[in-house]
Design an enzyme around this catalytic site. Structure first.
Site, PDB file in Angstrom:
ATOM      1  N   GLY A 153      -7.914  -9.476   5.893  1.00  0.00           N
ATOM      2  CA  GLY A 153      -7.148  -8.490   6.655  1.00  0.00           C
ATOM      3  C   GLY A 153      -8.107  -7.496   7.280  1.00  0.00           C
ATOM      4  N   VAL A 154      -7.611  -6.281   7.505  1.00  0.00           N
ATOM      5  CA  VAL A 154      -8.403  -5.295   8.242  1.00  0.00           C
ATOM      6  C   VAL A 154      -9.653  -4.881   7.458  1.00  0.00           C
ATOM      7  N   HIS A 185     -14.378   2.870  38.879  1.00  0.00           N
ATOM      8  CA  HIS A 185     -15.242   1.693  38.929  1.00  0.00           C
ATOM      9  C   HIS A 185     -16.696   2.124  38.733  1.00  0.00           C
ATOM     10  N   SER A 205      -9.651  -7.033  -1.069  1.00  0.00           N
ATOM     11  CA  SER A 205      -8.933  -6.289  -0.019  1.00  0.00           C
ATOM     12  C   SER A 205      -7.683  -7.078   0.340  1.00  0.00           C
ATOM     13  N   GLY A 224      -4.482  -5.761   0.482  1.00  0.00           N
ATOM     14  CA  GLY A 224      -3.372  -4.874   0.810  1.00  0.00           C
ATOM     15  C   GLY A 224      -3.327  -3.663  -0.104  1.00  0.00           C
ATOM     16  N   ARG A 225      -2.390  -2.776   0.191  1.00  0.00           N
ATOM     17  CA  ARG A 225      -2.295  -1.521  -0.561  1.00  0.00           C
ATOM     18  C   ARG A 225      -0.867  -1.297  -1.045  1.00  0.00           C
ATOM     19  N   ALA A 284      -3.410   6.015   9.539  1.00  0.00           N
ATOM     20  CA  ALA A 284      -3.541   7.471   9.496  1.00  0.00           C
ATOM     21  C   ALA A 284      -2.756   8.135  10.628  1.00  0.00           C
ATOM     22  N   GLU A 304      -8.973 -16.260   2.209  1.00  0.00           N
ATOM     23  CA  GLU A 304      -7.674 -15.731   2.653  1.00  0.00           C
ATOM     24  C   GLU A 304      -6.564 -16.687   2.234  1.00  0.00           C
TER      25      GLU A 304
HETATM   26  P1  FAD Z   1      -3.502   9.124   1.710  1.00  0.00           P
HETATM   27  O1  FAD Z   1      -4.569   9.242   2.713  1.00  0.00           O
HETATM   28  O2  FAD Z   1      -3.601   8.043   0.708  1.00  0.00           O
HETATM   29  O3  FAD Z   1      -3.439  10.544   0.975  1.00  0.00           O
HETATM   30  C1  FAD Z   1      -2.598  10.777  -0.094  1.00  0.00           C
HETATM   31  C2  FAD Z   1      -3.196  11.905  -0.918  1.00  0.00           C
HETATM   32  O4  FAD Z   1      -2.254  12.317  -1.893  1.00  0.00           O
HETATM   33  C3  FAD Z   1      -4.455  11.506  -1.688  1.00  0.00           C
HETATM   34  O5  FAD Z   1      -5.472  12.430  -1.399  1.00  0.00           O
HETATM   35  C4  FAD Z   1      -4.041  11.563  -3.147  1.00  0.00           C
HETATM   36  O6  FAD Z   1      -5.094  12.017  -4.000  1.00  0.00           O
HETATM   37  C5  FAD Z   1      -2.914  12.585  -3.116  1.00  0.00           C
HETATM   38  N1  FAD Z   1      -1.911  12.426  -4.163  1.00  0.00           N
HETATM   39  C6  FAD Z   1      -1.275  11.293  -4.560  1.00  0.00           C
HETATM   40  N2  FAD Z   1      -0.339  11.575  -5.498  1.00  0.00           N
HETATM   41  C7  FAD Z   1      -0.391  12.909  -5.689  1.00  0.00           C
HETATM   42  C8  FAD Z   1       0.334  13.799  -6.526  1.00  0.00           C
HETATM   43  N3  FAD Z   1       1.341  13.370  -7.295  1.00  0.00           N
HETATM   44  N4  FAD Z   1      -0.003  15.111  -6.493  1.00  0.00           N
HETATM   45  C9  FAD Z   1      -0.995  15.578  -5.692  1.00  0.00           C
HETATM   46  N5  FAD Z   1      -1.703  14.772  -4.871  1.00  0.00           N
HETATM   47  C10 FAD Z   1      -1.394  13.465  -4.860  1.00  0.00           C
HETATM   48  N6  FAD Z   1      -6.038   3.959   9.125  1.00  0.00           N
HETATM   49  C11 FAD Z   1      -6.230   4.144  10.442  1.00  0.00           C
HETATM   50  O7  FAD Z   1      -5.327   4.600  11.130  1.00  0.00           O
HETATM   51  N7  FAD Z   1      -7.436   3.846  11.037  1.00  0.00           N
HETATM   52  C12 FAD Z   1      -8.475   3.342  10.329  1.00  0.00           C
HETATM   53  O8  FAD Z   1      -9.537   3.082  10.889  1.00  0.00           O
HETATM   54  C13 FAD Z   1      -8.294   3.125   8.935  1.00  0.00           C
HETATM   55  N8  FAD Z   1      -9.310   2.643   8.189  1.00  0.00           N
HETATM   56  C14 FAD Z   1      -9.129   2.470   6.845  1.00  0.00           C
HETATM   57  C15 FAD Z   1     -10.176   1.947   6.104  1.00  0.00           C
HETATM   58  C16 FAD Z   1     -10.028   1.733   4.753  1.00  0.00           C
HETATM   59  C17 FAD Z   1     -11.180   1.164   3.954  1.00  0.00           C
HETATM   60  C18 FAD Z   1      -8.799   2.083   4.115  1.00  0.00           C
HETATM   61  C19 FAD Z   1      -8.621   1.891   2.636  1.00  0.00           C
HETATM   62  C20 FAD Z   1      -7.741   2.610   4.850  1.00  0.00           C
HETATM   63  C21 FAD Z   1      -7.901   2.796   6.226  1.00  0.00           C
HETATM   64  N9  FAD Z   1      -6.860   3.299   7.014  1.00  0.00           N
HETATM   65  C22 FAD Z   1      -7.037   3.458   8.361  1.00  0.00           C
HETATM   66  C23 FAD Z   1      -5.549   3.663   6.436  1.00  0.00           C
HETATM   67  C24 FAD Z   1      -5.462   5.179   6.227  1.00  0.00           C
HETATM   68  O9  FAD Z   1      -6.518   5.594   5.390  1.00  0.00           O
HETATM   69  C25 FAD Z   1      -4.125   5.540   5.614  1.00  0.00           C
HETATM   70  O10 FAD Z   1      -3.074   4.999   6.395  1.00  0.00           O
HETATM   71  C26 FAD Z   1      -3.951   7.040   5.546  1.00  0.00           C
HETATM   72  O11 FAD Z   1      -4.964   7.629   4.766  1.00  0.00           O
HETATM   73  C27 FAD Z   1      -2.572   7.384   4.957  1.00  0.00           C
HETATM   74  O12 FAD Z   1      -2.427   8.766   4.872  1.00  0.00           O
HETATM   75  P2  FAD Z   1      -1.471   9.431   3.774  1.00  0.00           P
HETATM   76  O13 FAD Z   1      -1.606  10.892   3.957  1.00  0.00           O
HETATM   77  O14 FAD Z   1      -0.137   8.826   3.843  1.00  0.00           O
HETATM   78  O15 FAD Z   1      -2.070   8.981   2.362  1.00  0.00           O
HETATM   79  P1  NAI Z   2      -4.287  -6.157   4.949  1.00  0.00           P
HETATM   80  O1  NAI Z   2      -2.823  -6.198   4.730  1.00  0.00           O
HETATM   81  O2  NAI Z   2      -4.812  -5.805   6.279  1.00  0.00           O
HETATM   82  O3  NAI Z   2      -4.916  -7.570   4.586  1.00  0.00           O
HETATM   83  C1  NAI Z   2      -4.775  -8.155   3.336  1.00  0.00           C
HETATM   84  C2  NAI Z   2      -5.077  -9.627   3.473  1.00  0.00           C
HETATM   85  O4  NAI Z   2      -5.191 -10.176   2.175  1.00  0.00           O
HETATM   86  C3  NAI Z   2      -3.952 -10.381   4.185  1.00  0.00           C
HETATM   87  O5  NAI Z   2      -4.496 -11.210   5.180  1.00  0.00           O
HETATM   88  C4  NAI Z   2      -3.297 -11.155   3.061  1.00  0.00           C
HETATM   89  O6  NAI Z   2      -2.712 -12.367   3.494  1.00  0.00           O
HETATM   90  C5  NAI Z   2      -4.480 -11.395   2.136  1.00  0.00           C
HETATM   91  N1  NAI Z   2      -4.132 -11.643   0.742  1.00  0.00           N
HETATM   92  C6  NAI Z   2      -3.138 -11.078   0.013  1.00  0.00           C
HETATM   93  N2  NAI Z   2      -3.153 -11.561  -1.249  1.00  0.00           N
HETATM   94  C7  NAI Z   2      -4.179 -12.434  -1.321  1.00  0.00           C
HETATM   95  C8  NAI Z   2      -4.705 -13.252  -2.359  1.00  0.00           C
HETATM   96  N3  NAI Z   2      -4.178 -13.249  -3.577  1.00  0.00           N
HETATM   97  N4  NAI Z   2      -5.768 -14.039  -2.083  1.00  0.00           N
HETATM   98  C9  NAI Z   2      -6.324 -14.038  -0.839  1.00  0.00           C
HETATM   99  N5  NAI Z   2      -5.867 -13.309   0.174  1.00  0.00           N
HETATM  100  C10 NAI Z   2      -4.814 -12.488  -0.052  1.00  0.00           C
HETATM  101  O7  NAI Z   2      -4.847  -5.189   3.806  1.00  0.00           O
HETATM  102  P2  NAI Z   2      -6.293  -4.558   3.556  1.00  0.00           P
HETATM  103  O8  NAI Z   2      -7.326  -5.232   4.373  1.00  0.00           O
HETATM  104  O9  NAI Z   2      -6.424  -4.483   2.093  1.00  0.00           O
HETATM  105  O10 NAI Z   2      -6.105  -3.104   4.125  1.00  0.00           O
HETATM  106  C11 NAI Z   2      -5.058  -2.276   3.637  1.00  0.00           C
HETATM  107  C12 NAI Z   2      -4.455  -1.465   4.726  1.00  0.00           C
HETATM  108  O11 NAI Z   2      -5.316  -0.388   5.064  1.00  0.00           O
HETATM  109  C13 NAI Z   2      -4.240  -2.211   6.035  1.00  0.00           C
HETATM  110  O12 NAI Z   2      -3.044  -2.938   6.033  1.00  0.00           O
HETATM  111  C14 NAI Z   2      -4.184  -1.098   7.018  1.00  0.00           C
HETATM  112  O13 NAI Z   2      -2.888  -0.551   7.022  1.00  0.00           O
HETATM  113  C15 NAI Z   2      -5.161  -0.092   6.439  1.00  0.00           C
HETATM  114  N6  NAI Z   2      -6.451  -0.220   7.128  1.00  0.00           N
HETATM  115  C16 NAI Z   2      -6.498   0.061   8.464  1.00  0.00           C
HETATM  116  C17 NAI Z   2      -7.661  -0.061   9.162  1.00  0.00           C
HETATM  117  C18 NAI Z   2      -7.646   0.199  10.620  1.00  0.00           C
HETATM  118  O14 NAI Z   2      -6.678   0.727  11.124  1.00  0.00           O
HETATM  119  N7  NAI Z   2      -8.712  -0.146  11.341  1.00  0.00           N
HETATM  120  C19 NAI Z   2      -8.921  -0.424   8.514  1.00  0.00           C
HETATM  121  C20 NAI Z   2      -8.752  -0.748   7.098  1.00  0.00           C
HETATM  122  C21 NAI Z   2      -7.555  -0.608   6.455  1.00  0.00           C
END
Ligand code: FAD
Ligand code: NAI
Length: 474
Positions: free
Chosen positions: A191-192, A453, A278, A280-281, A329, A212
């Site tokens: 995935g991503v 351009h 990685s 999913g979440r 985000a 995958e």
């Molecule tokens: P979060 O960012 O998860 O924040 C939730 C916060 O709540 C955390 O700080 C946590 O500690 C706190 N919290 C939880 N429970 C409690 C509680 N009970 N009391 C007090 N605090 C609490 N998205 C993009 O759009 N572009 C990207 O390029 C991108 N790249 C990513 C790369 C990776 C490796 C990952 C893992 C994610 C990526 N994402 C990206 C996804 C993005 O990070 C999330 O969609 C975004 O952070 C969600 O925001 P949120 O505020 O809902 O939750």
């Molecule tokens: P994802 O949903 O993008 O990808 C997970 C992948 O794992 C899928 O292709 C799924 O089919 C596969 N998978 C699930 N179970 C499996 C298994 N048991 N064995 C093998 N493959 C399996 O989730 P990912 O990469 O963990 O990222 C989580 C989320 O964080 C994304 O969905 C996205 O919302 C956010 N994110 C966004 C980014 C961006 O906007 N550029 C960058 C990174 C994360």
């Protein structure tokens, strides 16, 4: 007497901190509680959530450094630049990333001060409903708020059979904190995160294998984009195995061994120095005490909300990764502003149909709206315009001829239904499509707009022209 607030935001990620700032701007007495374990030098929890600490920002910092490293080793010579064989100081790269994270997370504390948002340190959980609103326990303190915004985000889904130690078996946290290039890196999930982190370590020299479960590559993207991406990433050296079933995983201090069944049903074994899981979440509702007040969760454990992020409880809202919709985000931030404005009696607006998606690989992938396969499945009559970057002068000058822009528009009304880009700077180019779609624009609207351009944006222009079969440069 406990602290009296108009608004308490639980969670200080992009959803939570933006909701708190906007609520305070609108005149509400607002606090945000955060229990992030990554404390700053003052011992306070860091704001910014997953995005700033262990997500969007650190991953893009590493993607940038590894891209430069790869360019120095592979693209410079072609343009007549000799630099010798580049070397990478991984701890320095990681330290640079950490500095950017520090700068941005402490910047949000500054924004809280500027906007008069109180930061409460500690885990927030529901206690009870009161006449005026809700009692929430934050750490050892109980506060009262008329309105509560749950913005607790998400955490990585782990495999049930193998514990994550973030040394040998990593989720996103460990994947962003590797201090030496692994010789062999396994990634579970294409995935991503798998593609972005796989690209980082591949560019720096690791042998990367991605396993995958699904039979199709990047099934969420437009089918043509996914096909092109698979071709390009494979050429870059990412070994991607689709349709696998993960079996037993054994991790030791020295590495990891992953048994899996391949697409053809044969038993395979992959040995690696590290593995990134990685797959999913999942939503973060642990310890929220949702059940005590009857806050409704859906079957996947997400807080159930309507299109305006209202939960089943009066005065309780939920936004971001903890609710339905893409875990992005910018989606969390849109919902944050919408909720604060609705609370203030304003209209509030979040168009879920125009949320852009970006994957920050090289080339980048970005899209908005419907994919071709979605339109086919929905029986929508559409026309398509597709322009390769090979036909774009700026792309050639930049040494970035890979990829294309594909625009899908309604056959009858010409309204733009989806735009799909794989190519350099796709993350920036997609904004034009988002604006056009947000205004209900037609492909003709973009076709009749003057584009500078030479720019990559001319490929978007040409794709719009191509929808009407009148591309000028292809
Ligand atoms: P979060 O960012 O998860 O924040 C939730 C916060 O709540 C955390 O700080 C946590 O500690 C706190 N919290 C939880 N429970 C409690 C509680 N009970 N009391 C007090 N605090 C609490 N998205 C993009 O759009 N572009 C990207 O390029 C991108 N790249 C990513 C790369 C990776 C490796 C990952 C893992 C994610 C990526 N994402 C990206 C996804 C993005 O990070 C999330 O969609 C975004 O952070 C969600 O925001 P949120 O505020 O809902 O939750
Ligand atoms: P994802 O949903 O993008 O990808 C997970 C992948 O794992 C899928 O292709 C799924 O089919 C596969 N998978 C699930 N179970 C499996 C298994 N048991 N064995 C093998 N493959 C399996 O989730 P990912 O990469 O963990 O990222 C989580 C989320 O964080 C994304 O969905 C996205 O919302 C956010 N994110 C966004 C980014 C961006 O906007 N550029 C960058 C990174 C994360």
């Amino acid at each position: 007497m406990s602290k009296q607030l108009d608004v308490l935001v639980i969670g200080g990620g992009p959803g939570g901190y933006v909701a708190a700032i906007r609520a305070a701007q609108l005149g509400f007495t607002t606090a945000c509680c955060e229990s992030n374990p990554y404390a700053d030098p003052k011992g306070e929890p860091r704001l910014g959530g997953t995005c700033l600490n262990v997500g969007c920002i650190p991953s893009k910092a590493l993607l940038h450094t590894s891209h430069l490293f790869h360019e120095a080793g592979h693209a410079f010579a072609e343009q007549g630049i000799t630099v010798g064989t580049p070397d990478i100081d991984v701890p320095k790269m990681i330290a640079r990333k950490a500095k950017i994270v520090d700068q941005l997370t402490s910047g949000i504390k500054g924004l809280f001060k500027k906007n008069k948002v109180t930061l409460l340190s500690g885990h927030g959980s529901f206690v009870a409903r009161t006449e005026a609103g809700w009692q929430i326990k934050v750490g050892e303190e109980v506060v009262e708020a008329k309105q509560v915004i749950v913005a607790t985000g998400s955490k990585p889904r782990h495999l049930p059979t193998v514990p994550v130690d973030n040394k040998i078996v990593c989720d996103n946290v460990g994947a962003l904190d590797i201090h030496a290039v692994p010789k062999k890196l396994a990634i579970i999930g294409a995935g991503v995160i798998g593609l972005e982190m796989g690209s980082v370590w591949r560019r720096l020299g690791a042998e990367v294998t991605i396993l995958e479960v699904l039979p199709d590559f990047l099934a969420v993207a437009d089918v043509d984009v996914a096909k092109e991406a698979q071709k390009v990433f494979t050429k870059q050296g990412l070994a991607i195995s689709l349709g696998v079933k993960i079996g037993e995983i054994t991790a030791t201090d020295a590495g990891v061994s992953i048994a899996y069944t391949d697409k053809a049903g044969a038993e395979q074994k992959l040995e690696a120095d590290r593995v990134i899981v990685s797959i999913g979440r999942i939503p973060n509702t642990d310890g929220l005490n949702a059940e005590a007040v009857g806050l409704k969760l859906d079957g996947r454990g997400m807080v159930e909300v309507d299109g305006h992020c209202r939960t089943n409880l009066p005065g309780v809202w939920a936004i971001g990764d903890v609710v339905r919709g893409p875990m992005l985000a910018h989606k969390a931030m849109e919902e944050a502003v919408m909720v604060a404005e609705i609370m203030a009696g304003q209209a509030g607006h979040c168009n879920f149909d125009t949320i852009p998606y970006v994957i920050y690989t090289s080339p980048e992938i970005a899209w908005v709206g419907k994919t071709e396969q979605q339109l086919k499945a929905e029986g929508v009559a559409y026309k398509a315009g597709r322009i390769p970057f090979l036909a774009n002068g700026r792309a050639l000058g930049m040494g970035e001829p890979t990829g294309f822009v594909k625009m899908l528009a309604d056959t009858k009304t010409d309204r733009i239904l989806g735009v799909h880009i794989i190519g350099a700077n796709a993350s920036e180019l997609i904004s034009e499509a988002v604006v056009a779609m947000e205004f209900g624009g037609a492909s003709e609207d973009l076709a009749r707009i003057c584009h500078a351009h030479p720019t990559l944006s001319e490929a978007v222009h040409e794709a719009a022209l191509a929808c009407d079969k009148r591309a000028l440069h292809f």
